[in-house]
Enzyme design. Structure first.
Site, mmCIF file in Angstrom:
data_model
loop_
_atom_site.group_PDB
_atom_site.id
_atom_site.type_symbol
_atom_site.label_atom_id
_atom_site.label_comp_id
_atom_site.label_asym_id
_atom_site.label_seq_id
_atom_site.Cartn_x
_atom_site.Cartn_y
_atom_site.Cartn_z
ATOM 1 N N ASN A 32 115.230 59.579 37.847
ATOM 2 C CA ASN A 32 114.491 58.765 38.825
ATOM 3 C C ASN A 32 113.757 59.671 39.819
ATOM 4 O O ASN A 32 113.196 59.178 40.792
ATOM 5 C CB ASN A 32 115.433 57.788 39.551
ATOM 6 C CG ASN A 32 116.445 58.502 40.423
ATOM 7 O OD1 ASN A 32 116.497 59.734 40.439
ATOM 8 N ND2 ASN A 32 117.254 57.754 41.160
ATOM 9 N N THR A 144 133.030 68.753 40.143
ATOM 10 C CA THR A 144 132.989 70.024 40.879
ATOM 11 C C THR A 144 134.400 70.540 41.156
ATOM 12 O O THR A 144 135.329 69.746 41.356
ATOM 13 C CB THR A 144 132.234 69.856 42.215
ATOM 14 O OG1 THR A 144 132.613 70.919 43.109
ATOM 15 C CG2 THR A 144 132.558 68.549 42.903
ATOM 16 N N SER A 180 133.969 67.042 51.568
ATOM 17 C CA SER A 180 132.724 66.416 52.064
ATOM 18 C C SER A 180 132.612 65.046 51.417
ATOM 19 O O SER A 180 133.262 64.764 50.401
ATOM 20 C CB SER A 180 131.494 67.255 51.703
ATOM 21 O OG SER A 180 131.116 67.025 50.349
ATOM 22 N N TYR A 182 130.150 63.944 49.723
ATOM 23 C CA TYR A 182 129.675 64.198 48.359
ATOM 24 C C TYR A 182 130.832 64.558 47.428
ATOM 25 O O TYR A 182 130.959 64.000 46.337
ATOM 26 C CB TYR A 182 128.653 65.352 48.366
ATOM 27 C CG TYR A 182 128.639 66.121 47.078
ATOM 28 C CD1 TYR A 182 128.053 65.587 45.936
ATOM 29 C CD2 TYR A 182 129.273 67.369 46.971
ATOM 30 C CE1 TYR A 182 128.070 66.281 44.735
ATOM 31 C CE2 TYR A 182 129.293 68.065 45.780
ATOM 32 C CZ TYR A 182 128.696 67.517 44.658
ATOM 33 O OH TYR A 182 128.726 68.185 43.475
ATOM 34 N N HIS A 183 131.655 65.513 47.840
ATOM 35 C CA HIS A 183 132.764 65.926 46.965
ATOM 36 C C HIS A 183 133.695 64.756 46.659
ATOM 37 O O HIS A 183 134.214 64.629 45.562
ATOM 38 C CB HIS A 183 133.545 67.082 47.600
ATOM 39 C CG HIS A 183 132.824 68.403 47.557
ATOM 40 N ND1 HIS A 183 132.074 68.869 48.609
ATOM 41 C CD2 HIS A 183 132.717 69.336 46.576
ATOM 42 C CE1 HIS A 183 131.550 70.055 48.281
ATOM 43 N NE2 HIS A 183 131.922 70.356 47.054
ATOM 44 N N LYS A 186 132.629 62.585 43.794
ATOM 45 C CA LYS A 186 132.975 63.160 42.497
ATOM 46 C C LYS A 186 134.432 62.833 42.146
ATOM 47 O O LYS A 186 134.769 62.644 40.971
ATOM 48 C CB LYS A 186 132.772 64.678 42.512
ATOM 49 C CG LYS A 186 131.319 65.108 42.695
ATOM 50 C CD LYS A 186 130.525 64.952 41.395
ATOM 51 C CE LYS A 186 129.156 65.605 41.469
ATOM 52 N NZ LYS A 186 128.383 65.459 40.225
ATOM 53 N N GLN A 209 133.072 72.013 37.938
ATOM 54 C CA GLN A 209 132.214 73.198 37.868
ATOM 55 C C GLN A 209 132.246 73.990 39.164
ATOM 56 O O GLN A 209 132.297 73.419 40.248
ATOM 57 C CB GLN A 209 130.777 72.785 37.536
ATOM 58 C CG GLN A 209 129.871 73.996 37.283
ATOM 59 C CD GLN A 209 128.537 73.629 36.648
ATOM 60 O OE1 GLN A 209 128.313 73.883 35.486
ATOM 61 N NE2 GLN A 209 127.668 73.028 37.410
#
Lengths: 385, 385
Positions: A32, A144, A180, A182-183, A186, A209
């Site tokens: 996108n 991650t 965070s 974001y983390h 995941k 990763q």
């Protein structure tokens, strides 16, 4: 094999698509273009100039013809996602279509909510599409190492470990203590995927990763095939940012003492690992977790490597400590397993010092582009306002 | 104290509001009435007739005047949530505004996505509002014992446990292995709340609640003050459903062998526990997890209790096994700690057998209402299609 790559326009997605086409697989991309927009929002762009997807595809079609296809759209769009998955019927899906920046998610409420919705709901929609249309497909999902957190006080296994508690033993998921918003998305994804595998007998590999660095792979050398290279605080990984800083004579900005230890992996090795996972799927119903990195270093060690190599090339590289905007330990025990990919045949392409040299050489012709946007390198997005 | 209750129109929310008003606190409610709509979507209603919020408030205002207020709205609406939290400035927030049904979340993709968005994003918006406007407020959040899963193979502590792995010891979150999309949303919430406490120094109590049963508390006896009582497969808890079945002579439908062991808690004791938590907040920055249930029973044991007590009252109660629509162990080790609330002073109001008798007596006058919608009791919402 037919590989569906949501996030094909990204740093890893583009390099992976080229690699998979090169080895003879069919590739269908989805994007996108949010990464381009979000980097632009940060006032930045890719240090290496990249083409628009339309032009990228033109070049790809010259070489690979019908083997490559692409659809612009969003995994949040249920109909779009179901439609593509049911039409393409991929053997493997490598899901890279997430908002990948911790600092971006920490800007404010809006950026947190955007990240959580985009990542968690996008992944869920994809899971439902897989269940409905290709339940035997192998879903490879990019997570991650940060899901485990960087200071759990224990060795970090690959996903699961055996514990004993009050005389009973069980193999359970290793605790996730992300640092965070974001983390955490995941982590939420990992949990949802683990459940989907059990519920629907899907097979999935969840990649924890490390920090990826590098400007190119064998397939992205030509300027028309460049993959993006971000250097802004939000979307540039620490190592990539340091190399960009070295090239323009901007001190490498480590956070605090730089004692944060992380796993690192070259871009070409990330592509190698994902390709190994594509070739070696888990069993039906299996939720497989792999820790995907090559070597552990502290951020200061990485900065010193880049300083040395940069200075050997006649650059004048300084290291400067700045106040740590994040919420993290700057000195901590860190020892993470990463055996599964080695057992599948992973071998590093080259030594980290050599890769750093290649990066600096590759970036030097684009020095002016980085210089022009140097104010994006340190934006000071704080975890705690 | 000023207590904000998102989800005030619900089963626990309404009973809690009445209790808190009774003891002299100010109560501000929020609700979007999704529970009423979602139960209606299941073809059902509350077995005990309940008033519309407008009428409920009329009665409350007669007794409590300005001490009670209410705002219709949705936590997904960022402006609404920020507006209410900043205006009300609560000392305590008891967040009950979630989609609370596992089967409902398992109906299809749409119901899963709705549940994940509603619960995860709603809670995140609330967390951001607390951080911005009332960072010292105590956020009490309703989770579920189901977050741990019911068959982890280990004793279940209250949130955290010490583990040893390869010679190192650490206190880490107990693994979460939920068994439905709904249950996973509660895990995602817990993770987000744990992080918010660390990030913003908020204080929160995350309640891992067992299965709540009961038709009334001391404050909801009068018909004008009834709290809702659901008996459909999605929104009726197992014990409440069994009592509704007993009353209309519909066999108690246990899933499979009925060996699923769970923690149970009477409605009045749930309110007692939440009230104890209100009076005993954690420290600033503390993320406190409590396991909130009174006693453990298998579903079959519960069904037998209801059968015995129903038969004593002249009902003819049968127990019938049906195919288990869920993905769960029907025989498993289960031993969960629940000391923290006892240490705060929790004592059960009455024995479970007495409460069952009270429930049946309370439901008998509404037998026709249940009879009229008896087809909603077993809808057979399957986990695996």
């Amino acid at each position: 094999m037919k590989i569906l790559i949501p996030g094909m326009d990204g740093y890893i997605g583009w390099a992976l698509a080229l690699k998979q086409l090169k080895i003879g697989n069919q590739v269908c991309g989805i994007d996108n273009f949010s990464r381009r927009r979000n980097v632009e929002e940060m006032g930045s762009y890719s240090a290496l100039p990249i083409l628009e997807m339309k032009e990228r595809l033109k070049f790809l079609r010259e070489t690979f013809g019908e083997k490559v296809s692409f659809f612009q759209g969003d995994l949040l769009d249920v109909d779009f996602t179901n439609d593509i998955v049911s039409k393409v019927k991929p053997d493997v899906i490598v899901h890279l279509a997430e908002q990948p920046s911790a600092p971006y998610s920490m800007i404010d409420q809006e950026h947190n909510i955007y990240t959580q919705k985009n990542n968690v709901i996008g992944t869920l929609n994809l899971l439902h599409s897989v269940q409905k249309h290709v339940p035997k497909a192998h879903l490879i999902k990019l997570g991650t190492m940060g899901e485990y957190g960087y200071d759990p006080g224990l060795d970090i296994p690959e996903g699961f470990f055996e514990v004993e508690f009050r005389g009973k033993k069980a193999t359970v998921p290793f605790p996730k203590i992300a640092g965070s918003w974001y983390h955490w998305t995941k982590v939420h994804d990992s949990n949802n995927i683990m459940f989907a595998c059990k519920l629907w007998n899907l097979k999935s590999t969840d990649i924890m990763q490390g920090i990826v660095y590098g400007t190119k792979t064998e397939q992205t050398i030509d300027e028309n095939y460049h993959t993006r290279f971000d250097f802004d605080e939000a979307f540039g990984t620490s190592m990539n940012r340091f190399c960009a800083q070295a090239v323009i004579g901007y001190p490498l900005t480590i956070h605090g003492s730089g004692g944060q230890t992380r796993g690192f992996l070259a871009l070409s090795d990330s592509i190698q690992c994902i390709s190994l996972l594509i070739d070696n799927p888990p069993d039906d119903g299996e939720y497989r977790v792999v820790n995907q990195f090559d070597e552990q270093y502290s951020v200061l060690e990485i900065a010193k490597k880049i300083q040395n190599i940069g200075n050997q090339k006649g650059l004048n590289v300084e290291i400067k400590s700045k106040e740590n905007p994040r919420l993290e330990s700057e000195k901590h025990y860190y020892n993470a397993d990463h055996e599964k990919l080695k057992n599948l045949g992973f071998k590093r392409t080259r030594e980290i010092d050599d890769e750093i040299g290649i990066m600096i050489e590759h970036l030097l012709p684009y020095k002016d582009r980085i210089e022009e946007r140097k104010e994006v390198i340190v934006k000071n997005i704080k975890w705690q306002k």
